[in-house]
Design a protein around this motif. Sequence first.
Motif, PDB file in Angstrom:
ATOM      1  N   MET A 167     -19.276 -14.567  73.027  1.00 11.68           N
ATOM      2  CA  MET A 167     -20.653 -14.748  72.660  1.00 11.68           C
ATOM      3  C   MET A 167     -21.052 -16.181  73.014  1.00 11.68           C
ATOM      4  O   MET A 167     -20.356 -17.124  72.672  1.00 11.68           O
ATOM      5  CB  MET A 167     -20.798 -14.485  71.157  1.00 11.68           C
ATOM      6  CG  MET A 167     -22.105 -14.886  70.591  1.00 11.68           C
ATOM      7  SD  MET A 167     -22.335 -14.429  68.858  1.00 11.68           S
ATOM      8  CE  MET A 167     -21.024 -15.284  68.041  1.00 11.68           C
ATOM      9  N   THR A 168     -22.159 -16.315  73.698  1.00 13.18           N
ATOM     10  CA  THR A 168     -22.682 -17.621  74.067  1.00 13.18           C
ATOM     11  C   THR A 168     -24.018 -17.831  73.369  1.00 13.18           C
ATOM     12  O   THR A 168     -24.890 -16.969  73.449  1.00 13.18           O
ATOM     13  CB  THR A 168     -22.877 -17.703  75.591  1.00 13.18           C
ATOM     14  OG1 THR A 168     -21.643 -17.402  76.227  1.00 13.18           O
ATOM     15  CG2 THR A 168     -23.328 -19.084  76.005  1.00 13.18           C
ATOM     16  N   ASN A 169     -24.162 -18.945  72.683  1.00 12.19           N
ATOM     17  CA  ASN A 169     -25.399 -19.268  71.983  1.00 12.19           C
ATOM     18  C   ASN A 169     -25.845 -20.672  72.358  1.00 12.19           C
ATOM     19  O   ASN A 169     -25.015 -21.543  72.604  1.00 12.19           O
ATOM     20  CB  ASN A 169     -25.206 -19.220  70.463  1.00 12.19           C
ATOM     21  CG  ASN A 169     -24.857 -17.848  69.968  1.00 12.19           C
ATOM     22  OD1 ASN A 169     -25.416 -16.866  70.411  1.00 12.19           O
ATOM     23  ND2 ASN A 169     -23.918 -17.777  69.053  1.00 12.19           N
ATOM     24  N   GLU A 170     -27.160 -20.896  72.358  1.00 13.03           N
ATOM     25  CA  GLU A 170     -27.705 -22.239  72.582  1.00 13.03           C
ATOM     26  C   GLU A 170     -28.413 -22.693  71.315  1.00 13.03           C
ATOM     27  O   GLU A 170     -29.108 -21.917  70.669  1.00 13.03           O
ATOM     28  CB  GLU A 170     -28.681 -22.237  73.759  1.00 13.03           C
ATOM     29  CG  GLU A 170     -27.996 -22.066  75.083  1.00 13.03           C
ATOM     30  CD  GLU A 170     -28.928 -22.241  76.275  1.00 13.03           C
ATOM     31  OE1 GLU A 170     -30.094 -22.646  76.089  1.00 13.03           O
ATOM     32  OE2 GLU A 170     -28.466 -21.965  77.383  1.00 13.03           O
ATOM     33  N   TYR A 171     -28.206 -23.957  70.970  1.00 10.51           N
ATOM     34  CA  TYR A 171     -28.788 -24.530  69.756  1.00 10.51           C
ATOM     35  C   TYR A 171     -29.389 -25.893  70.063  1.00 10.51           C
ATOM     36  O   TYR A 171     -28.867 -26.639  70.875  1.00 10.51           O
ATOM     37  CB  TYR A 171     -27.725 -24.712  68.667  1.00 10.51           C
ATOM     38  CG  TYR A 171     -27.055 -23.438  68.246  1.00 10.51           C
ATOM     39  CD1 TYR A 171     -27.701 -22.526  67.433  1.00 10.51           C
ATOM     40  CD2 TYR A 171     -25.759 -23.152  68.659  1.00 10.51           C
ATOM     41  CE1 TYR A 171     -27.082 -21.354  67.037  1.00 10.51           C
ATOM     42  CE2 TYR A 171     -25.127 -21.983  68.267  1.00 10.51           C
ATOM     43  CZ  TYR A 171     -25.796 -21.092  67.460  1.00 10.51           C
ATOM     44  OH  TYR A 171     -25.174 -19.938  67.076  1.00 10.51           O
ATOM     45  N   LYS A 230     -29.099 -30.437  72.912  1.00 10.97           N
ATOM     46  CA  LYS A 230     -29.218 -29.015  73.196  1.00 10.97           C
ATOM     47  C   LYS A 230     -27.842 -28.618  73.709  1.00 10.97           C
ATOM     48  O   LYS A 230     -27.380 -29.145  74.717  1.00 10.97           O
ATOM     49  CB  LYS A 230     -30.288 -28.730  74.240  1.00 10.97           C
ATOM     50  CG  LYS A 230     -30.452 -27.260  74.522  1.00 10.97           C
ATOM     51  CD  LYS A 230     -31.599 -27.002  75.468  1.00 10.97           C
ATOM     52  CE  LYS A 230     -31.782 -25.512  75.665  1.00 10.97           C
ATOM     53  NZ  LYS A 230     -32.883 -25.251  76.604  1.00 10.97           N
ATOM     54  N   VAL A 231     -27.172 -27.724  72.980  1.00  7.10           N
ATOM     55  CA  VAL A 231     -25.797 -27.367  73.314  1.00  7.10           C
ATOM     56  C   VAL A 231     -25.668 -25.870  73.546  1.00  7.10           C
ATOM     57  O   VAL A 231     -26.416 -25.067  72.976  1.00  7.10           O
ATOM     58  CB  VAL A 231     -24.809 -27.801  72.203  1.00  7.10           C
ATOM     59  CG1 VAL A 231     -24.757 -29.296  72.049  1.00  7.10           C
ATOM     60  CG2 VAL A 231     -25.150 -27.150  70.879  1.00  7.10           C
ATOM     61  N   ARG A 232     -24.723 -25.518  74.385  1.00  2.83           N
ATOM     62  CA  ARG A 232     -24.327 -24.124  74.592  1.00  2.83           C
ATOM     63  C   ARG A 232     -22.928 -23.992  74.015  1.00  2.83           C
ATOM     64  O   ARG A 232     -22.020 -24.711  74.400  1.00  2.83           O
ATOM     65  CB  ARG A 232     -24.348 -23.763  76.062  1.00  2.83           C
ATOM     66  CG  ARG A 232     -24.021 -22.305  76.325  1.00  2.83           C
ATOM     67  CD  ARG A 232     -24.188 -21.951  77.780  1.00  2.83           C
ATOM     68  NE  ARG A 232     -25.589 -22.082  78.152  1.00  2.83           N
ATOM     69  CZ  ARG A 232     -25.998 -22.458  79.373  1.00  2.83           C
ATOM     70  NH1 ARG A 232     -25.125 -22.735  80.309  1.00  2.83           N
ATOM     71  NH2 ARG A 232     -27.285 -22.556  79.639  1.00  2.83           N
TER      72      ARG A 232
END
Length: 71
Positions: free
Chosen positions: A1-5, A57-59
């Motif tokens: 699972m890849t999420n960006e925050y 901003k990170v992935r």
Amino acid sequence: MTNEYQIRVVPEVAAQEDRLKGWLADEYGFDVRTIQGVRILKRSIDARQRQIYVNLKVRVYVNEQWRGVLR
């Protein structure tokens, strides 16, 4: 699972990969052992107040194969 925050952390957390992973795990409810990697996509410094913050901003790669470096 890849999420960006979009996150806002103190410089000490932003500078160290293990502390950043720990912060993300605490904030978003991940087990730190499941975070395979973190890629910083964008970085800015917020020094408008006495306490300085780093906006990131990170992935985040969770339970997913990832090859790369932190930055």
